[in-house]
Design an enzyme around this catalytic site. Structure first.
Site, PDB file in Angstrom:
ATOM      1  N   HIS A  37      54.087  34.919  32.737  1.00 12.56           N
ATOM      2  CA  HIS A  37      53.341  34.320  33.845  1.00 12.56           C
ATOM      3  C   HIS A  37      54.150  33.258  34.585  1.00 12.56           C
ATOM      4  O   HIS A  37      53.852  32.935  35.733  1.00 12.56           O
ATOM      5  CB  HIS A  37      52.038  33.713  33.315  1.00 12.56           C
ATOM      6  CG  HIS A  37      51.025  33.449  34.380  1.00 12.56           C
ATOM      7  ND1 HIS A  37      50.575  34.414  35.256  1.00 12.56           N
ATOM      8  CD2 HIS A  37      50.353  32.310  34.715  1.00 12.56           C
ATOM      9  CE1 HIS A  37      49.683  33.895  36.074  1.00 12.56           C
ATOM     10  NE2 HIS A  37      49.537  32.623  35.780  1.00 12.56           N
ATOM     11  N   SER A  44      49.479  32.506  40.644  1.00 16.56           N
ATOM     12  CA  SER A  44      48.342  32.566  39.732  1.00 16.56           C
ATOM     13  C   SER A  44      47.042  32.464  40.551  1.00 16.56           C
ATOM     14  O   SER A  44      46.803  33.317  41.409  1.00 16.56           O
ATOM     15  CB  SER A  44      48.446  31.472  38.670  1.00 16.56           C
ATOM     16  OG  SER A  44      47.542  31.705  37.620  1.00 16.56           O
ATOM     17  N   GLU A  73      43.912  29.361  25.207  1.00 16.66           N
ATOM     18  CA  GLU A  73      44.197  29.576  26.622  1.00 16.66           C
ATOM     19  C   GLU A  73      43.329  28.724  27.531  1.00 16.66           C
ATOM     20  O   GLU A  73      43.787  28.214  28.553  1.00 16.66           O
ATOM     21  CB  GLU A  73      44.000  31.055  26.964  1.00 16.66           C
ATOM     22  CG  GLU A  73      44.284  31.418  28.409  1.00 16.66           C
ATOM     23  CD  GLU A  73      45.753  31.297  28.769  1.00 16.66           C
ATOM     24  OE1 GLU A  73      46.036  30.881  29.904  1.00 16.66           O
ATOM     25  OE2 GLU A  73      46.616  31.605  27.932  1.00 16.66           O
ATOM     26  N   GLU A  74      42.050  28.541  27.173  1.00 20.23           N
ATOM     27  CA  GLU A  74      41.107  27.946  28.123  1.00 20.23           C
ATOM     28  C   GLU A  74      40.383  26.695  27.623  1.00 20.23           C
ATOM     29  O   GLU A  74      39.800  25.971  28.418  1.00 20.23           O
ATOM     30  CB  GLU A  74      40.042  28.985  28.515  1.00 20.23           C
ATOM     31  CG  GLU A  74      40.597  30.324  28.970  1.00 20.23           C
ATOM     32  CD  GLU A  74      41.440  30.254  30.245  1.00 20.23           C
ATOM     33  OE1 GLU A  74      41.585  29.152  30.810  1.00 20.23           O
ATOM     34  OE2 GLU A  74      41.962  31.298  30.658  1.00 20.23           O
ATOM     35  N   ASP A 107      53.662  39.874  31.765  1.00 18.12           N
ATOM     36  CA  ASP A 107      52.646  38.824  31.859  1.00 18.12           C
ATOM     37  C   ASP A 107      51.465  39.179  30.958  1.00 18.12           C
ATOM     38  O   ASP A 107      50.797  40.195  31.171  1.00 18.12           O
ATOM     39  CB  ASP A 107      52.194  38.687  33.319  1.00 18.12           C
ATOM     40  CG  ASP A 107      51.409  37.415  33.577  1.00 18.12           C
ATOM     41  OD1 ASP A 107      50.741  36.927  32.650  1.00 18.12           O
ATOM     42  OD2 ASP A 107      51.450  36.920  34.720  1.00 18.12           O
TER      43      ASP A 107
END
Length: 724
Positions: free
Chosen positions: A698, A591, A193-194, A666
């Site tokens: 999302h 977001s 994800e990051e 989400d």
């Protein structure tokens, strides 16, 4: 009788239905572009003209320009539903969200075949287009062909498998302990994800060993997440590492490809770290492992012996006093054991050469290197992308290793991305500008265009051609922040009538690691807004990317502060313009942008006529560790910063019309974020509107209904309100 002139055809106007229909208005867009090992074929995945979300594998002969569909996903794929694990991986990789068919592939080293995943199974496709199913690969994740082409590897049921590509050998599980909370060969949630790391295993160059990540999610907090659909609700017990809570426990093992033994890499006594990157040295003797501290202020480059697992620290990057380390893929292991390495140690992202403990800075200045594209080992030339010629443009550059002279290889006025073959002799360049959707061409090492891969000219039958005459130009400019920092903005206006004032659709994102204002192609949706009578405007605030560390570091432990101030500077600039109706500036974001909408309405009531907040983070303690703690610190130690950044305490200060929107499935920004602020507003009897999307994640905004809902809301509260 005089002849009557034919009526002048009126420019065709965009509709929301057309924007979200097939074919894509930007024209055919090849993705996952790669050159075959011998350079004779250029392969890509392309969306179908009759189904914009389905992709097939195409090949172009680089000698003749002849192109053909290599694998038809409809003919080969089964159409079977994806596993939950693959769905979650696709959600992590935003480029694959909502797409079907062939989204990725892997060339065999001999250039005679390609590994093609379709509908959760693996196929081996020949150059004649014939594709055979590889038995026993149902549910395969993270597939790859080994460096010498002897094996296909994949993850299934949380274990790593290898299967010989020649002969009749069956797939073998190299790990068997994967079950429950233990996974092998996958990247943990925050890595996907990051951290821009999608895999959890790495083949050695001689394919005798594989470095394999093992992670245990047992310490990670379980959140009960409801995925509310149109006809039912699924309840997921999702392990989600929220800020300030434990991460998965990560280990790295070196496993023999024949399953005969394994060695654990010594990554230190502190288990609370991030496994950022893993690479093999060219001779396969050792691994280069990037170990990032939990607070993301220290990054160690470790050399891990492949035979013993013993690790030594080669060098360390440390962040400034109020800063963090940005991970990057802009590095290259050199044949001599040295590195080309991107560092922000002088305040801007630049390239350095490291060899035997000595550093040589290769690029410098108040601009940033955005990517390392290739290195010509024979000549030593280094090819990179960056914004040396201005922050609004990204170009491909060549660096002479002896003189450090830099040559721009792409044409001014465009936003470019690039990839190269292994010898850095041929480049695939994709470019766009505000008036031209993405084009792709093949270039040599001097930047000369050899052939178009996708000229994408907006003429004839191009999907956007009927709308080209009504296309409005993009203007760029600057405004100063409160501290004097120069901020970049862009604006698109309808044809302006003297004396008339126009409403503004003020879009924002505002979050770190993103640059919105560029000389690149924009979604035709913004042209639709302009055709509806809106001025479109956006500005990049402090905290956003590609302006250097000082520009980014302004949000250190202070999210929702300078970003809001800088958006206000943009609003004040708009109000100074004679053709803008300063009472009709509507603001929208999704977001991080949704979070910004809430903070902007809370801090500056009356400035914005209305706000739309999509999928907002309302409390940063609800978001994940690696992203949130990078900027905000640990909430158990920096509680005051988290309280100040939250959109919840000041929710009752909102007085302007507000529309909240969120996907009800989400798994990135949980629906709890929106229900939390909705409850605060309801308890204070503050009126607002809300639209929730059953089954949507999302990316719920990528459809017609969210936009008809938004524009109806803005018509009622902004556009159609009588001028004051």
């Amino acid at each position: 009788m005089p002849a009557v002139a034919d009526p002048v055809p009126q420019p065709q106007r965009l509709t929301l239905e057309r924007i979200f229909a097939s074919p894509d208005l930007a024209g055919p867009q090849p993705q996952s572009l790669r050159l075959s090992p011998d350079g004779t074929l250029l392969t890509s995945v392309r969306n179908r003209t009759d189904e914009r979300t389905r992709y097939d594998l195409w090949a172009t002969d680089t000698r003749t320009g002849a192109e053909r569909m290599l694998v038809d996903s409809r003919k080969v794929g089964s159409g079977a539903a994806l596993s939950e694990a693959e769905k979650m991986q696709r959600e992590r990789d935003r480029t694959k969200t909502g797409k079907t068919g062939i989204l990725d592939y892997d060339w065999a080293p001999d250039g005679r075949s390609l590994l093609v995943p379709i509908d959760g199974e693996l196929f081996l496709a020949g150059l004649d287009g014939d594709a055979r199913r590889i038995a026993g690969t149902k549910g395969a994740l993270n597939p790859a062909i080994s460096p010498r082409g002897g094996f296909v590897s994949f993850v299934r049921d949380q274990n790593l498998w290898v299967q010989p590509l020649a002969g009749e050998g069956a797939a073998q599980a190299l790990t068997k302990e994967g079950r429950g909370t233990i996974h092998f060969g996958e990247a943990e949630f925050v890595a996907q994800e990051e951290m821009d790391r999608r895999t959890g295993y790495w083949w050695s160059p001689d394919e005798s060993r594989i470095a394999v990540e093992r992670f245990d999610e047992a310490p990670v907090k379980i959140f009960t997440r409801a995925a509310i659909g149109a006809s039912g609700t699924n309840i997921y017990q999702q392990r989600y590492p929220a800020a300030g809570t434990p991460n998965a426990l990560v280990e790295l093992w070196v496993i023999r490809a024949d399953g005969s033994g394994r060695v654990k890499a010594d990554l230190g006594t502190d288990s609370d770290f991030y496994l950022a990157r893993v690479d093999w040295l060219p001779d396969g003797s050792a691994l280069l492992v990037q170990r990032e501290s939990r607070d993301q202020r220290t990054l160690d480059m470790l050399r891990v012996d492949a035979a013993t697992g013993k690790a030594t620290v080669m060098f360390t990057e440390k962040a400034g006093a109020k800063s963090w380390i940005n991970l990057s893929n802009a590095y290259r292991v050199m044949p001599d054991g040295g590195l080309i390495w991107r560092s922000e140690r002088d305040g801007f992202g630049h390239l350095y050469r490291w060899k035997a403990g000595k550093w040589t800075q290769l690029t410098r200045g108040d601009w940033v290197v955005t990517g390392l594209i290739g290195v010509d080992d024979a000549s030593g030339r280094i090819f990179f992308t960056g914004n040396r010629d201005g922050v609004l443009e990204q170009h491909l550059y060549a660096l002479d290793p002896k003189t450090h002279a830099i040559t721009r290889l792409t044409e001014a006025g465009w936003w470019n991305s690039a990839s190269a073959d292994t010898r850095a002799s041929r480049f695939i360049i994709t470019r766009s500008n505000p008036d031209q959707p993405p084009q792709t061409y093949l270039a040599d090492a001097e930047g000369k265009r050899l052939s178009w891969i996708n000229e994408n000219a907006v003429t004839g039958a191009h999907p956007y051609a009927p709308y080209r005459a009504a296309h409005r130009p993009t203007e760029f400019g600057t405004v100063k922040a409160a501290d004097g920092t120069v901020l970049q903005w862009e604006m698109i206006t309808p044809p302006l009538e003297p004396g008339k004032k126009y409403p503004v659709f003020f879009q924002h994102y505002g979050g770190p690691h993103s640059q919105q204002v560029t000389r690149g192609w924009s979604n035709p949706l913004v042209q639709y807004l302009v055709q509806q009578g809106w001025i479109f405007f956006q500005i990049d605030n402090r905290g956003s990317a590609n302006r250097g560390k000082a520009f980014e570091d302004a949000i250190w432990h202070a999210m929702g502060s300078v970003e809001v101030e800088d958006q206000l500077a943009g609003a004040r600039y708009l109000k100074s313009l004679p053709f803008v109706d300063g009472t009709k500036i509507a603001t929208y974001g999704w977001s991080y942008g949704g979070y910004m909408t809430l903070k902007m309405l809370e801090k500056n009531p009356g400035v914005y006529a209305a706000g739309v907040s999509g999928a907002p983070v309302t409390d940063w303690s609800l978001y994940d560790t690696h992203y949130t703690e990078r900027y905000m610190g640990d909430p158990t130690r920096d509680a005051a910063a988290y309280t100040a950044s939250s959109a919840l305490p000041d929710a009752t200060k909102i007085r302007d019309p507000l529309l909240l929107m969120h996907g009800m499935a989400d798994d990135n920004v949980f629906l709890d974020n929106t229900t939390s602020i909705a409850a605060r507003l309801q308890a204070a009897d503050i009126k607002f509107e809300m639209m929730l999307y059953p089954g949507k994640t999302h990316g719920a905004v990528r459809d017609v209904h969210p936009w008809t809902t938004m524009l109806d809301f803005l018509d009622r509260h902004v556009k159609n309100i009588p001028a004051k």
